[in-house]
Scaffold this active site. Structure first.
Site, PDB file in Angstrom:
ATOM      1  N   GLU A 257       2.858  51.052  13.288  1.00  0.00           N
ATOM      2  CA  GLU A 257       2.129  50.404  14.224  1.00  0.00           C
ATOM      3  C   GLU A 257       1.532  48.929  13.700  1.00  0.00           C
ATOM      4  OE1 GLU A 257      -0.745  48.368  15.342  1.00  0.00           O
ATOM      5  OE2 GLU A 257      -2.218  50.168  15.714  1.00  0.00           O
TER       6      GLU A 257
ATOM      7  N   CYS B  90      -6.063  45.857  15.995  1.00  0.00           N
ATOM      8  CA  CYS B  90      -4.781  45.630  16.489  1.00  0.00           C
ATOM      9  C   CYS B  90      -4.815  45.527  17.821  1.00  0.00           C
ATOM     10  CB  CYS B  90      -3.888  46.716  16.178  1.00  0.00           C
ATOM     11  SG  CYS B  90      -4.581  48.276  16.130  1.00  0.00           S
TER      12      CYS B  90
END
Lengths: 509, 509
Positions: free
Chosen positions: A236, A273
């Site tokens: 990720e 994120c």
């Protein structure tokens, strides 16, 4: 800028790594052999132990990361809830995806054998911990929880940003595993860049998970792909998380949108994120002034590490210097007691057209409390921006709570484009704060992740570490419990599902 | 050796490829927009059209591949059944994997938004057709069927071994798509190495599937992984498919095992990815003589292409020359009318110990009618061979129909090792003949495949071309049909599944 990374834990040596990988390989069949119920009990035991040690763990993390107590306590609670949620998945058993097709002498393509399929663990998993969630995406975080749940031993590469928190958490995890009777080698902590990359290259590792930067994640992805036997790498990486505000939404609740946006992009010093890095607003809207005023009032917040602060600084310098970009709020940086920079938000303004024209500079993640307000003239401009965005974890849309018929058409077109870019579409809210729940999808096309079909948050994260195996005509005494005819574990199963409807039955006529 | 590949179809030019990829990209949102029922009807229309043109297609394939009429007719039927089976999956709707968590103000981690997750197509898929199944793994084969079912346009790279069959099949598919009202660009055929690799590098392609050799598949996997945005590459490469025969099985049915084995490894001139390449038998067993006798009686069969025949020849020369390897049956090769070699089986003998000692030479796929009989002294030797095998599609075990208690323990250990190596474990049968059914798993660790969690045969093959997206707090009018609250398509769904049991609820206390 001095890097104040707390690397007091010595790096794992090659010899130590070799022993840990041997232990993980030896543990794999034993841990796999535990029934899902047994593994669930072990996950709950880890959660219990983390809760029992919460005060000490949170105190250590406050010192190392500078994050506030409430945030870290909440994150530790989330970590424990995640472990319990995977325990529940194990007890439910659906994750085993049992499909049974009994032998059928009259099958449309000729006699069919008895076929029984279920999911088995892939083998030892290497997890690279994240910097920004010292609990929920670190030692006992969602990658570890889902891999252990799947039946895979975990080798955890600690993030150098919080080494003492990592070591303390690992002690709690290891103690709980041992007390609960898990096999030796089910979990190990390793430290250091060399140990991490060597482990990733090692044949004893069957899959890897990572949360971090695009550059770091891509380098590791490339290592995983270049192995003699490539392995799945669930990275990720980076995400721009654009947010779009319609004129209708501003009519309804401009003030709430302004404060919500500032709260979201500065949360945790912007080091999420899912931070919304771009806000697309109608040209000339007064919301820009409202956002500017609010952003100026946000106090300085400490970055996670000096290295992250340096990367952030370079990134916003580049964006601010781009043609057609105006600095609305210029962030300040000062070095506090910790030695790690404390920064105030940076807010830039440009146009949707400039975003598209300078996508390489402006449509890139800045990991810190910065955002770009981009003004659009037409709905087409918004669609062009979304089409120009790389894969992203989220796209956010603020619209009227009840869109008018005219708005619906435009929003459907926008939503369609957004779905090609993102794993999650957020309406009338903000992307930070990722609910840990079965329907969550924390993923997206590259570079949001390196594995577009998988999530790293929510219960389906377990699927990353499973692979199917089918038994054909096996004597019942040799079948694993989940696929035995008598179904001793009472696992949900799909049986003889082919050829039920008339369409397909057509082939039999 | 002359390569008689029938490359009469001209290679796709760069300009043609560009237009086809544009058309595929333009078709993607339109094809995705069709309801699952609509896509099912189109798949059925393709199957109907293939059946209507069966005679011509099979006649062309006989000329190009030399495969017998019965085999090719059966394969075309399988191809149509696959299409209908995916149509049934579409109608069933479970493949959409709908998970809904409704908003919950009392969620354990704080108020939870409404989250609705389902699976959407990844985008245009590039399929590299296989040499050895001119229908079932080619133009309208399982990769094409599953990608179209998922809602992805398909760009099909034809295999040069059967170009006219490919072109004729593509005409039927394109005609059926057009007649059924599928968007232009939903399907295209391309030819030539350059077109295939350029398409794989192209940003308009979102995923790729391949069936073929380890060398070819790895080269393509590397291209997919090296892209600026890496994409999933579902390669089914090479497989040794070891088979183990116990002393108990020989007591029960030695003759049947001998004839079954010879039939399986010589089927289709041994050009199946599931061909059993290794047979482990107890040392000194007379079955070796039985197999030798039967193998000597197998008539010559034509290889698919001169290039495959050349690779096969080199491979068996290498294996036959290895230390400790004895040639039991030396295959012959003659060039028939077609210009492509016709070969008789080759049978080698060695020991289990030699297999392990020379794994790089002996535990490798030979794509053609060759097999190695390896004699073992102890059960441990069998386990060591299985531990030394790379990832493989299948492991086969012949045992007593009712294993004795003593045998069970040894078989459990063998089965455990086999499951770490293979995607399918076959008992008391043979791995060739892969049933097309929901419980099938045609996959395995590398090099059997490049994506260990996926299958290329059976209905779950559709999962390769789907990715999740979650809608958070979306107004009902903006939700796609599969996740609308009123469920207009009547899709099976999992709703509010978290926190049902006491274990997980524990976190709420």
């Amino acid at each position: 800028m001095t890097d104040t990374t707390h690397s007091i834990e010595p790096d794992t040596t090659d010899a130590q790594l070799d022993r840990l990988l041997d232990a993980a390989a030896a543990a794999a069949p034993l841990w796999e052999d535990r029934t899902p119920h047994d593994r669930a009990a072990v996950l709950v035991a880890i959660a219990d132990a983390l809760e029992a040690h919460a005060d000490g763990l949170v105190a250590e993390a406050i010192i190392e990361t500078g994050l506030p107590q409430a945030r870290l306590s909440g994150e530790l609670n989330r970590t424990c809830v995640q472990l319990r949620m995977f325990a529940e998945e194990l007890i439910d058993g659906t994750f085993l995806d049992v499909i049974i097709d009994r032998a059928d002498p009259d099958f449309v393509l000729g006699a069919r054998p008895d076929l029984r399929r279920y999911q088995i663990p892939v083998g030892p998993v290497l997890v690279f911990a994240a910097s920004n969630f010292p609990f929920a995406f670190s030692v006992a975080g969602t990658d570890t929880a889902s891999a252990l749940a799947a039946g895979c031993p975990v080798v955890l590469k600690a993030h150098p940003g919080h080494p003492r928190t990592s070591a303390a958490t690992a002690d709690v995890v290891a103690g709980a595993l041992s007390a609960a009777g898990a096999p030796d080698g089910t979990f190990a902590l390793i430290s250091g860049f060399r140990a991490g990359t060597r482990a990733l290259e090692d044949p004893r590792i069957a899959a890897a998970a990572f949360t971090g930067s695009v550059a770091g994640g891509r380098a590791l992805f490339d290592i995983a792909a270049a192995r003699p036997n490539p392995i799945p790498f669930f990275g990720e990486l980076g995400s721009v998380n654009p947010a779009v505000v319609t004129a209708g939404a501003l009519d309804e609740r401009a003030e709430a949108i302004a404060s919500g946006f500032v709260g979201s992009f500065t949360l945790g010093a912007g080091q999420f994120c899912t931070k919304p890095g771009i806000l697309l607003v109608p040209a000339g809207s007064p919301i820009t002034d409202q956002i500017t005023t609010l952003a100026q009032q946000v106090p300085a917040a400490r970055m996670l590490t000096a290295k992250i602060a340096e990367g952030y600084h370079n990134r916003i310098e580049e964006a601010a210097a781009a043609p057609g970009v105006e600095v609305l709020v210029k962030g300040t940086a000062s070095t506090g007691e910790s030695g790690v920079p404390e920064v105030t938000p940076t807010l830039l303004r440009t146009t949707a057209e400039q975003l598209v024209a300078q996508a390489d500079t402006l449509l890139e993640e800045s990991f810190g409390p910065a955002a770009i307000i981009a003004e659009y003239g037409t709905e087409d401009e918004v669609n062009r921006v979304l089409n120009g965005v790389d894969g992203t974890l989220t796209v956010t849309v603020h619209t009227r709570t009840e869109p008018t018929p005219d708005e619906r058409e435009q929003l459907r077109s926008l939503t369609r484009i957004a779905a090609t870019r993102a794993g999650r579409l957020v309406f009338n809210g903000w992307p930070t704060g990722v609910a840990v729940t079965p329907a969550q999808h924390h993923g997206g096309p590259y570079p949001a992740t390196t594995a577009v079909s998988h999530t790293s948050v929510g219960t389906t994260a377990i699927r990353r570490f499973l692979r199917p195996v089918t038994y054909q005509d096996a004597p019942e005494v040799l079948l694993p419990a989940p696929i035995q005819e008598r179904n001793p574990l009472a696992i949900p199963r799909t049986v003889n599902s082919a050829g039920q409807s008339s369409t397909w039955g057509r082939a039999q006529s």
